[in-house]
Design a protein around this motif. Sequence first.
Motif, PDB file in Angstrom:
ATOM      1  N   GLY A 165      35.975  30.138  56.584  1.00 12.35           N
ATOM      2  CA  GLY A 165      35.139  28.957  56.442  1.00 12.35           C
ATOM      3  C   GLY A 165      35.490  28.227  55.161  1.00 12.35           C
ATOM      4  O   GLY A 165      36.655  28.104  54.791  1.00 12.35           O
ATOM      5  N   THR A 166      34.480  27.748  54.451  1.00 13.09           N
ATOM      6  CA  THR A 166      34.692  27.092  53.165  1.00 13.09           C
ATOM      7  C   THR A 166      34.725  28.145  52.063  1.00 13.09           C
ATOM      8  O   THR A 166      33.762  28.890  51.887  1.00 13.09           O
ATOM      9  CB  THR A 166      33.564  26.083  52.880  1.00 13.09           C
ATOM     10  N   VAL A 167      35.840  28.210  51.353  1.00 14.11           N
ATOM     11  CA  VAL A 167      35.944  29.172  50.254  1.00 14.11           C
ATOM     12  C   VAL A 167      35.057  28.714  49.105  1.00 14.11           C
ATOM     13  O   VAL A 167      35.119  27.566  48.665  1.00 14.11           O
ATOM     14  CB  VAL A 167      37.402  29.319  49.787  1.00 14.11           C
ATOM     15  N   ARG A 168      34.235  29.627  48.617  1.00 10.87           N
ATOM     16  CA  ARG A 168      33.312  29.301  47.523  1.00 10.87           C
ATOM     17  C   ARG A 168      33.767  29.852  46.182  1.00 10.87           C
ATOM     18  O   ARG A 168      33.749  29.158  45.186  1.00 10.87           O
ATOM     19  CB  ARG A 168      31.917  29.845  47.862  1.00 10.87           C
ATOM     20  N   HIS A 169      34.153  31.109  46.172  1.00  7.09           N
ATOM     21  CA  HIS A 169      34.630  31.621  44.890  1.00  7.09           C
ATOM     22  C   HIS A 169      35.633  32.756  45.082  1.00  7.09           C
ATOM     23  O   HIS A 169      35.687  33.415  46.123  1.00  7.09           O
ATOM     24  CB  HIS A 169      33.479  32.040  43.966  1.00  7.09           C
ATOM     25  N   VAL A 170      36.436  32.931  44.024  1.00 10.02           N
ATOM     26  CA  VAL A 170      37.512  33.919  44.025  1.00 10.02           C
ATOM     27  C   VAL A 170      37.413  34.727  42.735  1.00 10.02           C
ATOM     28  O   VAL A 170      37.159  34.173  41.660  1.00 10.02           O
ATOM     29  CB  VAL A 170      38.899  33.241  44.096  1.00 10.02           C
ATOM     30  N   ARG A 171      37.616  36.023  42.850  1.00 14.86           N
ATOM     31  CA  ARG A 171      37.692  36.897  41.677  1.00 14.86           C
ATOM     32  C   ARG A 171      39.056  37.565  41.661  1.00 14.86           C
ATOM     33  O   ARG A 171      39.523  38.054  42.697  1.00 14.86           O
ATOM     34  CB  ARG A 171      36.611  37.978  41.728  1.00 14.86           C
ATOM     35  N   ALA A 172      39.691  37.568  40.492  1.00 12.43           N
ATOM     36  CA  ALA A 172      40.984  38.229  40.359  1.00 12.43           C
ATOM     37  C   ALA A 172      41.008  39.025  39.068  1.00 12.43           C
ATOM     38  O   ALA A 172      40.636  38.512  38.004  1.00 12.43           O
ATOM     39  CB  ALA A 172      42.115  37.203  40.373  1.00 12.43           C
ATOM     40  N   ALA A 173      41.426  40.269  39.161  1.00 18.23           N
ATOM     41  CA  ALA A 173      41.541  41.130  37.983  1.00 18.23           C
ATOM     42  C   ALA A 173      42.883  41.843  38.022  1.00 18.23           C
ATOM     43  O   ALA A 173      43.190  42.542  38.992  1.00 18.23           O
ATOM     44  CB  ALA A 173      40.403  42.151  37.942  1.00 18.23           C
ATOM     45  N   TYR A 174      43.693  41.630  36.979  1.00 14.07           N
ATOM     46  CA  TYR A 174      44.995  42.296  36.880  1.00 14.07           C
ATOM     47  C   TYR A 174      44.934  43.224  35.671  1.00 14.07           C
ATOM     48  O   TYR A 174      44.888  42.778  34.529  1.00 14.07           O
ATOM     49  CB  TYR A 174      46.110  41.269  36.714  1.00 14.07           C
ATOM     50  N   ALA A 207      47.723  36.205  38.529  1.00 14.34           N
ATOM     51  CA  ALA A 207      46.395  36.071  39.130  1.00 14.34           C
ATOM     52  C   ALA A 207      46.044  34.607  39.358  1.00 14.34           C
ATOM     53  O   ALA A 207      45.512  34.233  40.413  1.00 14.34           O
ATOM     54  CB  ALA A 207      45.357  36.745  38.241  1.00 14.34           C
ATOM     55  N   ILE A 208      46.330  33.764  38.363  1.00 16.04           N
ATOM     56  CA  ILE A 208      46.027  32.336  38.493  1.00 16.04           C
ATOM     57  C   ILE A 208      46.864  31.703  39.593  1.00 16.04           C
ATOM     58  O   ILE A 208      46.365  30.893  40.391  1.00 16.04           O
ATOM     59  CB  ILE A 208      46.248  31.632  37.141  1.00 16.04           C
ATOM     60  N   ASP A 209      48.128  32.076  39.678  1.00 16.68           N
ATOM     61  CA  ASP A 209      48.960  31.540  40.760  1.00 16.68           C
ATOM     62  C   ASP A 209      48.407  31.934  42.116  1.00 16.68           C
ATOM     63  O   ASP A 209      48.367  31.119  43.047  1.00 16.68           O
ATOM     64  CB  ASP A 209      50.403  32.033  40.621  1.00 16.68           C
ATOM     65  N   GLN A 210      47.965  33.185  42.258  1.00 13.63           N
ATOM     66  CA  GLN A 210      47.422  33.622  43.541  1.00 13.63           C
ATOM     67  C   GLN A 210      46.143  32.868  43.898  1.00 13.63           C
ATOM     68  O   GLN A 210      45.937  32.488  45.050  1.00 13.63           O
ATOM     69  CB  GLN A 210      47.150  35.126  43.513  1.00 13.63           C
ATOM     70  N   ILE A 211      45.268  32.649  42.921  1.00 11.32           N
ATOM     71  CA  ILE A 211      44.028  31.921  43.181  1.00 11.32           C
ATOM     72  C   ILE A 211      44.338  30.529  43.736  1.00 11.32           C
ATOM     73  O   ILE A 211      43.720  30.076  44.709  1.00 11.32           O
ATOM     74  CB  ILE A 211      43.192  31.828  41.889  1.00 11.32           C
TER      75      ILE A 211
END
Length: 396
Positions: A165-174, A207-211
């Motif tokens: 659906g509509t993506v609301r938020h993303v979390r990434a931890a490396y 991580a930022i590139d993946q987001i």
Amino acid sequence: MTTPAHPTATPTPPSLGVAAIGYAFMGKAHSNAWRNVASFFDVPAFEQKVLVGRDATAVAEAATKYGWAESATDWREVIQRDDVHIIDICAPGWTHAEIAIAALEAGKHVLVEKPLANTLAEAELMTAAAAKARARGVQSMIGFNYRRVPALALARELIAEGRLGTVRHVRAAYLQDWLADDQSPMTWRLRKETAGSGALGDIASHAIDQIQHLTNETVNEATGTLRTFVTKRPGNQGPEDVTVDDAVWATLGMTGEVGASVEASRVASGQKNSLRIEVYGTAGSLLFDLENLNELRFLDATVPAREQGFRRILVNEPEHPYLEAWWPQGHIIGWEHTFTHQVRDFLTAIRDQTPPSPSFEDGLQIQRVLAAVEESAANRSVITPVLQPIFAAQGA
């Protein structure tokens, strides 16, 4: 007075000559990809011509081990060779701008490891050089190899298909722990003049590139915090100052009203190479961990609540991205395969004369986000909460 003509891209020869610059960690990973890609994928003919490094003895040994025809110590001479058509830059970040710009101006296709450069100014110069070279048919690409993890490539497909659906938020931890020991020795990666930054550029950039890549949205605001927990490390001449960050935390605003958070650390004890990504949308969610890179967890929020739950997708079917070339289903692949996929995509782009992705422009965008996080960390205001004694709210 006549203006000297710019070098033009050499028409694709029967066999492309490849030179790699750098033979340590990334040089080994890239060499493995060049050595194996043609055994599994339909790619243009190429030859591993030369491996370049500063130590003549060490680079000669590495060239023999990694399958290169010869070795050299002067990259400037190598990029002028008529039998070299591709320059793969695996050297540290402080060398990227000089080598890449010279190679592009010489009409060589360029693949460069991330981050694009150590500074925003260098990244801008590299991107301008890439744009000029592209007009002459010269290709360039930055090596964010995690775009080539099949499970993450599948995640991008599912998001693009609207399954979340509509993506609301993303979390990434490396998170890594190779610097958790206070006595870990000083390296070039801990000096700002050679590394540019610490965990920020080294792993938070992934991580930022993946987001951005997964959501197809762009970061347009950033707040950040940087911490250096160990300020001195053992050096050859005694303790040396660490001038980059050990860990970073960032909150990102994005187009499409997506919110994102990024955490990266090289001092997280017990975490060897864990890139965890969570994507939450109105119709579903995705979970991924690099330490289980053949798996993707998917939740379909459109089914009745009594049926909801994350299900495991083992990403190794021929229908999954890149996997048609490898083993029968049920036989997993590894981290090193991402570099093979990267080389495959770069060679295909050269053959088909299509712009490869991620471009230097993509790398420049990441560099701008890194610079924004760093600036925010340096200039942020700190608000100290006023703490009231617990008994103050109670009657006498």
